[in-house]
Write a protein that holds these residues in place. Structure first.
Motif, mmCIF file in Angstrom:
data_model
loop_
_atom_site.group_PDB
_atom_site.id
_atom_site.type_symbol
_atom_site.label_atom_id
_atom_site.label_comp_id
_atom_site.label_asym_id
_atom_site.label_seq_id
_atom_site.Cartn_x
_atom_site.Cartn_y
_atom_site.Cartn_z
ATOM 1 N N ILE A 1 9.455 1.682 11.207
ATOM 2 C CA ILE A 1 10.005 2.854 10.518
ATOM 3 C C ILE A 1 8.854 3.811 10.207
ATOM 4 C CG2 ILE A 1 11.290 3.715 8.543
ATOM 5 C CD1 ILE A 1 12.481 0.911 8.234
ATOM 6 N N LYS A 2 8.927 5.009 10.770
ATOM 7 C CA LYS A 2 7.891 6.008 10.500
ATOM 8 C C LYS A 2 8.376 6.969 9.435
ATOM 9 C CE LYS A 2 5.718 5.923 14.951
ATOM 10 N NZ LYS A 2 4.763 6.629 15.752
ATOM 11 N N SER B 1 0.792 -1.227 0.000
ATOM 12 C CA SER B 1 0.000 0.000 0.000
ATOM 13 C C SER B 1 0.830 1.287 0.000
ATOM 14 C CB SER B 1 -0.946 -0.014 1.197
ATOM 15 O OG SER B 1 -1.846 1.048 1.100
ATOM 16 N N ILE B 2 1.443 1.585 -1.122
ATOM 17 C CA ILE B 2 2.225 2.817 -1.257
ATOM 18 C C ILE B 2 1.300 4.002 -1.537
ATOM 19 C CG2 ILE B 2 4.260 1.599 -2.085
ATOM 20 C CD1 ILE B 2 3.516 2.709 -4.910
ATOM 21 N N ASP C 1 5.677 7.373 -0.837
ATOM 22 C CA ASP C 1 5.534 7.340 0.611
ATOM 23 C C ASP C 1 4.976 5.980 0.993
ATOM 24 O OD1 ASP C 1 5.490 8.325 3.205
ATOM 25 O OD2 ASP C 1 3.465 9.134 3.011
ATOM 26 N N CYS C 2 5.515 5.370 2.050
ATOM 27 C CA CYS C 2 5.050 4.042 2.430
ATOM 28 C C CYS C 2 5.228 3.823 3.920
ATOM 29 C CB CYS C 2 5.774 2.968 1.634
ATOM 30 S SG CYS C 2 7.541 3.166 1.567
ATOM 31 N N ARG C 3 4.630 2.741 4.400
ATOM 32 C CA ARG C 3 4.747 2.349 5.801
ATOM 33 C C ARG C 3 5.457 1.012 5.891
ATOM 34 N NH1 ARG C 3 -1.103 3.607 8.544
ATOM 35 N NH2 ARG C 3 -1.151 5.802 7.963
ATOM 36 N N LEU D 1 8.595 6.677 6.078
ATOM 37 C CA LEU D 1 9.501 6.092 5.091
ATOM 38 C C LEU D 1 9.148 6.586 3.687
ATOM 39 C CD1 LEU D 1 11.778 4.067 4.487
ATOM 40 C CD2 LEU D 1 10.036 2.299 4.306
ATOM 41 N N VAL D 2 10.116 7.189 3.028
ATOM 42 C CA VAL D 2 9.962 7.640 1.643
ATOM 43 C C VAL D 2 11.038 6.941 0.821
ATOM 44 C CG1 VAL D 2 10.027 9.614 0.080
ATOM 45 C CG2 VAL D 2 9.069 9.883 2.367
ATOM 46 N N LEU D 3 10.606 6.243 -0.222
ATOM 47 C CA LEU D 3 11.540 5.503 -1.075
ATOM 48 C C LEU D 3 11.597 6.115 -2.456
ATOM 49 C CD1 LEU D 3 10.483 1.845 -0.221
ATOM 50 C CD2 LEU D 3 12.490 3.056 0.606
ATOM 51 N N ARG D 4 12.711 5.972 -3.102
ATOM 52 C CA ARG D 4 12.844 6.394 -4.495
ATOM 53 C C ARG D 4 12.281 5.287 -5.377
ATOM 54 N NH1 ARG D 4 14.890 11.086 -6.071
ATOM 55 N NH2 ARG D 4 15.794 10.110 -7.863
#
Length: 102
Positions: free
Chosen positions: A89-90, A72-73, A83-85, A92-95
């Motif tokens: 880890i609070k 669920s991004i 942005d994800c969960r 969390l932003v991934l490329r």
């Protein structure tokens, strides 16, 4: 034309008069950001992704391993960030270049 109370607006791109709602929808579609994963698949809100490489998370003292599933991004409006969960880890932003759509 009875019952057609919608205002028409001149569209400079096409040179036509369009209903205001149609022109607004057209402009919204043009400004939408496409986010693509490492393979080139189009990502959307709610997709699940898999990491394609080990990532060290700054500030969490944790490493996310290749193959980890992120459910669920959410798209951020940036073409390369999602942005994800993830448990523990609070914020969390991934490329997008480090994930693959499931």
């Amino acid at each position: 034309m009875s019952g057609d109370d919608e205002d028409y607006v001149y569209d400079e791109d096409s040179g036509e008069w369009l209903p205001a709602s149609a022109l607004a929808a057209k402009r919204a579609a043009e400004s939408a950001v496409e986010v693509r994963d490492a393979v080139g698949n189009l990502l959307a809100d709610g997709n699940s992704v898999t990491l394609v490489k080990d990532l060290t998370v700054k500030g969490a003292g944790q490493t996310l391993k290749q193959g980890t599933v992120i459910p669920s991004i959410r798209l951020t409006g940036d073409a390369q960030e999602i942005d994800c969960r993830y448990p523990g880890i609070k914020g969390l932003v991934l490329r997008a270049e480090f994930v693959r759509k499931r």
